[in-house]
Structures are given as structure tokens and as C-alpha cells.
Scaffold this active site. Sequence first.
Site, PDB file in Angstrom:
ATOM      1  N   GLU A 119      -1.784  -8.850   4.454  1.00  0.00           N
ATOM      2  CA  GLU A 119      -1.714  -9.268   5.857  1.00  0.00           C
ATOM      3  C   GLU A 119      -3.079  -9.473   6.501  1.00  0.00           C
ATOM      4  O   GLU A 119      -3.186 -10.135   7.542  1.00  0.00           O
ATOM      5  CB  GLU A 119      -0.899  -8.253   6.674  1.00  0.00           C
ATOM      6  CG  GLU A 119      -1.563  -6.898   6.885  1.00  0.00           C
ATOM      7  CD  GLU A 119      -1.320  -5.911   5.752  1.00  0.00           C
ATOM      8  OE1 GLU A 119      -1.464  -4.703   6.000  1.00  0.00           O
ATOM      9  OE2 GLU A 119      -0.991  -6.341   4.623  1.00  0.00           O
ATOM     10  N   CYS A 139       0.837  -1.201   0.000  1.00  0.00           N
ATOM     11  CA  CYS A 139       0.000   0.000   0.000  1.00  0.00           C
ATOM     12  C   CYS A 139       0.877   1.258   0.000  1.00  0.00           C
ATOM     13  O   CYS A 139       1.542   1.538  -0.987  1.00  0.00           O
ATOM     14  CB  CYS A 139      -0.981  -0.040   1.171  1.00  0.00           C
ATOM     15  SG  CYS A 139      -2.343   1.149   1.011  1.00  0.00           S
ATOM     16  N   VAL A 141      -2.000 -14.766  31.485  1.00  0.00           N
ATOM     17  CA  VAL A 141      -1.272 -15.522  30.463  1.00  0.00           C
ATOM     18  C   VAL A 141       0.224 -15.238  30.503  1.00  0.00           C
ATOM     19  O   VAL A 141       1.050 -16.160  30.563  1.00  0.00           O
ATOM     20  CB  VAL A 141      -1.830 -15.211  29.056  1.00  0.00           C
ATOM     21  CG1 VAL A 141      -0.967 -15.861  27.973  1.00  0.00           C
ATOM     22  CG2 VAL A 141      -3.267 -15.680  28.934  1.00  0.00           C
ATOM     23  N   HIS A 144      -3.697  -5.168   0.779  1.00  0.00           N
ATOM     24  CA  HIS A 144      -3.127  -5.592   2.067  1.00  0.00           C
ATOM     25  C   HIS A 144      -3.143  -7.121   2.186  1.00  0.00           C
ATOM     26  O   HIS A 144      -4.166  -7.711   2.544  1.00  0.00           O
ATOM     27  CB  HIS A 144      -3.912  -4.971   3.227  1.00  0.00           C
ATOM     28  CG  HIS A 144      -3.670  -3.506   3.387  1.00  0.00           C
ATOM     29  ND1 HIS A 144      -2.644  -3.003   4.158  1.00  0.00           N
ATOM     30  CD2 HIS A 144      -4.306  -2.433   2.859  1.00  0.00           C
ATOM     31  CE1 HIS A 144      -2.665  -1.676   4.102  1.00  0.00           C
ATOM     32  NE2 HIS A 144      -3.659  -1.304   3.321  1.00  0.00           N
TER      33      HIS A 144
END
Length: 525
Positions: free
Chosen positions: A183, A86, A238, A181
Site C-alpha cells: 500500500e 505483514c 473543502v 507493504h
Amino acid sequence: MSKDIHDHRILILDFGSQYTQLIARRVREIGVYCELWSWDVTEEQIKGFNPTGIILAGGPESVTEANSPRAPEYVYTAGVPVLGICYGMQTMAEQLGGGVESSSHKEFGYAAVELIAQSALFNKVEDSIGDNGNALLDVWMSHGDKVSAIPEGFVTVAQTASCAYGAMANEEKQFYGVQFHPEVTHTKQGSRILENFVVDICKCEKLWTSASIIDDAIAKMKAQVGDDEVILGLSGGVDSSVVAMLLHRAIGDKLTCVFVDNGLLRLDEGQQVMDMFGDHFGLNIIKIEAEDRFLNRLAGESEPEAKRKIIGNVFIDVFEEESNKLDNAKWLAQGTIYPDVIESAASATGKAHVIKSHHNVGGLPDYMKLGLVEPLRELFKDEVRKIGLELGLPYDMLYRHPFPGPGLGVRILGEVKKEYADLLRRADAIFIEELHKHDLYTKVSQAFTVFLPVKSVGVMGDARKYDWVVSLRCVETIDFMTARWSHLPYDFLGLVSNRIINEIDGISRVVYDISGKPPATIEWE
């Protein structure tokens, strides 16, 4: 001798896109280490990092503006493959002699890209075949500007109905640009395109796996602390849980975990932490009962930020007192993760060239003189969860919904009292229990109950009651930056409400929060 898991590495230059961290996560999922740096990194820093390939990410600026960000010129002379995404494609085109212009037809959302030339980047990539025999891809666009002329030595690889240069390539120099994009999950073949670049073009080996990350972390921690003792504030969350398991494997009984029960935990959480880490995994763990201390300090305070600071400061006081009893402790372990590191540096549109250190325990006093052990500081949250599974931690614990650091202290509106916390944790437990029973827990992103400091009239049998109100909150989100309220079935909400009112003496009314983010936040405080 086994290879270092960092030997093959991708450098991602951040120009401010909301998707930039997604690129890094996708590259890691492929099995290759990468780091995210600001666009204004220096030539010396790039040489020091020694990347196998470089990705220029997207960004909100316009290449047509004189002062907009550009990639360092060294990117194009470093002798490694480069992929522009992009804005990254646009700055590559402009810097190498092509042209960029503002588009009269801005593209935001799905688009069909037609492949019109061969390229290593699109090897074996297609979603469908067009009438003319060319491969078509379903992709996600988000751009206002577009490339108007490609640089010398490049060919046009893909186009859309409104974008003549949907992708470009210089195969000789291994420079590639895509206007869409890859991703984001909306681009169906996005992961394959990124893998073509990272593995086939950059020749990176897939060295970055959960097992190799664990081995690397253990070796580094052993080398760092030697025979010294380490302390860890274990919350049961976590990050600290995975740090505890890694350190236990690395140094065994040299690790002391300090678990502070502040009276603001979920129902039975303190006992669950002790049972799991103490009894089941055999860690050296000290439990500090500090409910009275926290609640006494919180008495009379109703302002959310002030409550957060009080809870943080009391934790530091309690943790410091316990640390002082451990004469041989030289190191403090923390659950800092990679997004913390990124956030602690200046934003990609700022002027920081170097990733700066980040301490996720808010301001431990300097005079404690403890060195820091941060085995997760290279990892994203999803990677932390995966290595947690590899280390034997239960799935339900690793994939539990987010819980704020101050705990119930910011889910009780206004002043925090023991009565309120006791009512809230029981109501919340019923809500979560029913979500599990109805197979809804994993279908929503976050669910919890909020205590409202108002009373409401109710009827129980023939008696009038005047008791407290709680609100159920449940949202669905991908990134927690925006969220929609969950459209839970009415029958389910009715069941949860009836259980809370009938089983908990002190609550007379249950409401459901139907606010999205924005305009509301997910948490109430």
C-alpha cells in the site's frame, strides 16, 4: 438498470497499523468500494457486510504473544479470497497451522524481494530480473517477526535475503500473504499487486468512480430529504463546499447555506465565498456578520483550548439563531468524511465492533431536532477533492492548504484582538501570494503566518519603531502525523520579510519557524 456502486466490496480488518487507511485509499483508487473495520468484528457482521474479498492489514503487535489480535475464524471459511499484509500474513499463517517467530534480523525500509513461484497475486509484476532469471521487486518492509513455517496447502512465492517467506499463496483457496507493504508508494508495484487481488482474484468490477459516487449521493439525498428544506453551515473549506454543491444538484433551492464571518478568516475569504457560491454557482446563501460577537466573547482569553471552545460555542449559537428563522428546515447537512467516522469508533485495538456515528459540528443541541445529511461520510479527503473537481469547483480552492476550524483564533498566540487579526491576515496573504508567484505553494504541504504577542524594536527610515512580530511557518509532510520544516530559499524568505515589514504598518520583525514535528506540532496552538 445500473449496478449499485457498493455491490462489489472489500473488507479491510485493522490490526492497528499506521498504514491501514492507505490500504483503503489504494483499493478505492483502483475503483472498488471498501470499508475499514476492527479486527474483532463478529461473524454476523462480516456476513451482513457480505464482502467480495478480505484484506488483513498490518499491526504493531506480535503474533507470538498469546493475547495479540487474531482474525475471526470465519474469515477463512467465508469462501472469499483473503490477502494478509505483514501482521495480517503472520496471523493467517499462525491461525492456519503454520509458524511465526521473532526474527533476529528485523527489516525496516527498502528490501529486494525475489519471486520464486508463479502466483495470480504477482501476475505481470516485476521491477527487474535477477541473475538467475527470477523477477525482483523493490518493496517496503516494516516487521520484527517473520513466518517460520507456512500452513499446509501453501507455497512460498517470494523471499528476501533474510526472510525465507516473503510471500505465500494457497491458489486453490485464494489465500495470499505478503510480508511487505504493497500500500505504500515505496513498494513500486504495490498498486498493481493490490489490483491483481481486488480485480483479477476477487473479480470486483470498477464501479467506484467520481461520477458514480456523485450520482449515488444525489439519489440517496433526494430519497432521504424528499421535499424538505436543508441547512448547511458553509465555511468555504473543502468538505462543506463539496456538500453544498452535491445538495444544490440534488434539491436546488431547498438548500440554505449559512456562512458565518467570525472575523477570523483569511484576507477577503468571506467575499470570495459569497462570490463563488452565491453569484457564480447560484446557491441560496446567507452571510452572517459576527466578527464583533466572536471577538467580544474571546476578549481576555489566552488559553488555546478555551479559545477553541468559545469559537465553537459562539458558532453554534449563531447557527442555531439563523436556523430558527427557517421554519421549514428539517435537516442539517454536514461535511463528515470517512476518517472522521473511523476516528469516532474505538481504535482498531479497542473493543468496538461497529462503526459509530460521528458529528463534525461539535455538539449541536439535541433540541434543534434536525435530521442529519452526511453525503461524504464514506469518502476519504482525496476522494472528496476529486468529486469537487467533477462538480466544477476550482482546483485552487480544493487543493488549498489546511486551515484550522477556529481560523486565525489559534494562529494569534494568546488573546485575540481585531488589531492582531487584521495584521495577521495581511501578513499571511503576502506569504501565500509569494509562494504562488515563485511556484512553491504546491511543493509544500502547509504554509501560514503566526502572530506573536511580543513587540520588537525596528528602524523605518530615520525613525525608530516598536511593533509586533510574526512568524512564518512552512512544512512538508505526507500524512501530517510527522513533518519537516521546509527549506525555503533564503532570498525568498528575505523577500517575504521585506514585503511584510514595509507594507504593513504595525509589524517590525519577521522570523521563520524551523521546528519539525515532532517535537513541535505544525500549528502553534
